[in-house]
Design a protein around this motif. Structure first.
Motif, PDB file in Angstrom:
ATOM      1  N   LEU A   7      28.703  59.573  57.126  1.00  0.00           N
ATOM      2  CA  LEU A   7      29.646  60.228  58.041  1.00  0.00           C
ATOM      3  C   LEU A   7      30.826  59.289  58.242  1.00  0.00           C
ATOM      4  CD1 LEU A   7      27.262  61.690  60.804  1.00  0.00           C
ATOM      5  CD2 LEU A   7      28.451  62.944  58.993  1.00  0.00           C
ATOM      6  N   THR A  15      33.900  57.503  62.886  1.00  0.00           N
ATOM      7  CA  THR A  15      34.715  57.951  64.019  1.00  0.00           C
ATOM      8  C   THR A  15      34.100  57.465  65.336  1.00  0.00           C
ATOM      9  OG1 THR A  15      33.558  60.041  63.668  1.00  0.00           O
ATOM     10  CG2 THR A  15      35.843  59.952  62.980  1.00  0.00           C
ATOM     11  N   SER A  74      32.755  57.357  69.324  1.00  0.00           N
ATOM     12  CA  SER A  74      31.803  58.258  69.993  1.00  0.00           C
ATOM     13  C   SER A  74      32.550  59.331  70.775  1.00  0.00           C
ATOM     14  CB  SER A  74      30.812  57.488  70.867  1.00  0.00           C
ATOM     15  OG  SER A  74      31.500  56.624  71.705  1.00  0.00           O
ATOM     16  N   ASN A 102      33.241  61.988  68.292  1.00  0.00           N
ATOM     17  CA  ASN A 102      32.013  62.697  67.898  1.00  0.00           C
ATOM     18  C   ASN A 102      31.552  63.660  68.995  1.00  0.00           C
ATOM     19  OD1 ASN A 102      32.323  61.033  65.735  1.00  0.00           O
ATOM     20  ND2 ASN A 102      30.550  59.720  66.192  1.00  0.00           N
ATOM     21  N   GLY A 106      31.317  67.770  68.712  1.00  0.00           N
ATOM     22  CA  GLY A 106      29.915  68.203  68.639  1.00  0.00           C
ATOM     23  C   GLY A 106      29.866  69.726  68.614  1.00  0.00           C
ATOM     24  N   LEU A 154      31.074  68.424  62.953  1.00  0.00           N
ATOM     25  CA  LEU A 154      31.415  67.027  62.661  1.00  0.00           C
ATOM     26  C   LEU A 154      31.247  66.700  61.171  1.00  0.00           C
ATOM     27  CD1 LEU A 154      32.379  64.601  64.326  1.00  0.00           C
ATOM     28  CD2 LEU A 154      29.983  63.942  64.591  1.00  0.00           C
ATOM     29  N   ASP A 162      41.432  59.901  64.220  1.00  0.00           N
ATOM     30  CA  ASP A 162      40.667  59.490  65.400  1.00  0.00           C
ATOM     31  C   ASP A 162      41.552  58.767  66.409  1.00  0.00           C
ATOM     32  OD1 ASP A 162      38.617  58.997  67.116  1.00  0.00           O
ATOM     33  OD2 ASP A 162      37.510  57.633  65.791  1.00  0.00           O
TER      34      ASP A 162
END
Ligand code: UDP
Ligand code: MN
Length: 284
Positions: free
Chosen positions: A74, A77, A79, A82, A86, A108, A184
């Motif tokens: 993945l 990125t 948290s 993420n 979600g 994601l 991000d």
């Protein structure tokens, strides 16, 4: 190739590749059918699967189709990113009102597509795992970065947006790094994930004909646009042809075509398939 975040199996055989992504066994089913359809199209480009979590036997099964498999992590990125992207959070903040996403779809995971910019190919055509190639599309390798078809399946307003299920790219570590830093940013929210991001990253995207990414809802909503002989890539956006779904009766012809491509048996010539029911009833 030793790009961080990628573990390829074997070497590239060509400098051009069709790439797809599967982060779970459901999308791996889609990828297998896509690769079979690509083989039938007679292409000599490499076929590449980016994957995150798949059972070893699934990966081996794809290798027998001559696919180069590349394990991908993945994206790294934050948290915050993420959490915002979600599944429940995203579907709550930006609900899908036109169709249903399957339960095995994790928003994601879509961003892993961006790792194709890390691959060791000069030219890439990315195709979603829920698509079939019905006619050779090798000419797409000659299109510039970034080319995609508009997201047409309902109204003229759809032409404002691209659909990221089919696009052309020129891998480059520098592009990948720039993408990561733009993706991000604090508070950044990409409501349609990679699709919204790519549209923003390539604001002057080049248009492909809709026939290079014909969305299955055109069959339901814009039947006049449907001509089997014109369609080069058929894309099963929203509900997938391998899942139980409410639109199965209306999409039966398309679903049966997908199953033919997924199997070993003969595949019908699309020109022999019936037109959309709305057209044959003369309503459209
Ligand atoms: N994908 C994946 N795992 C996921 C979600 C998406 O591997 O959980 C990949 C897969 O290649 C899929 C593509 O990303 O075809 C985009 O998702 P999808 O096709 O479901 O979106 P749609 O075309 O319905 O908008
Ligand atoms: Mn798709």
């Amino acid at each position: 190739m030793t790009e961080p975040g990628l573990r390829p199996d074997g070497k590239a055989r060509s400098d051009r590749a069709y790439v797809t992504l599967a982060t779970n066994p459901d999308y791996a089913k889609g990828a297998a059918a896509l690769f079979r359809s690509l083989r039938r199209s007679g292409t000599t480009a490499d076929l590449v699967l980016l994957y995150t979590d798949l059972p070893a036997e699934t990966v081996e099964g794809l290798c027998t189709l001559g696919v180069r498999t590349v394990h991908a992590d993945l994206l790294p990125t934050s948290s915050e990113f993420n959490i915002l992207h979600g599944r429940d959070r995203l579907h709550g903040a930006a609900p899908f009102t036109k169709g249903r996403k399957p339960p095995f779809h994790t928003p994601l995971d879509n961003f892993v597509k961006l790792r194709l910019w890390q691959l060791d190919y000069r030219r890439v055509v990315f195709i979603d795992a829920d698509a079939l190639v019905l006619q050779n599309v090798d000419r797409l390798f000659d299109y510039p970065e970034f080319s995609a078809a508009p997201n047409v399946y309902e109204t003229l307003a759809d032409f404002h947006r691209l659909n990221s299920g089919v696009f052309t790219a020129r891998p480059s570590a520098a592009t990948f790094q720039t993408m990561l830093s733009r993706l991000d940013q604090p508070g950044a929210f990409w409501r349609r994930t990679d699709q919204t991001f790519l549209e923003s990253y390539f604001p002057n995207w080049h248009g492909l004909p809709v026939f290079d990414n014909m969305l299955q809802y055109v069959w339901l909503n814009l039947p006049e646009l449907w001509r089997w002989q014109d369609i080069r890539i058929l894309h099963y956006q929203y509900e997938k042809p391998w899942e139980n779904q409410t639109k199965a009766d209306a999409l039966r012809v398309l679903i049966d075509l997908w199953h033919a491509h997924a199997g070993d048996g003969p595949v019908p010539d699309p020109r022999d398939l019936p037109p959309p029911p709305a057209l044959s009833r003369g309503r459209a």
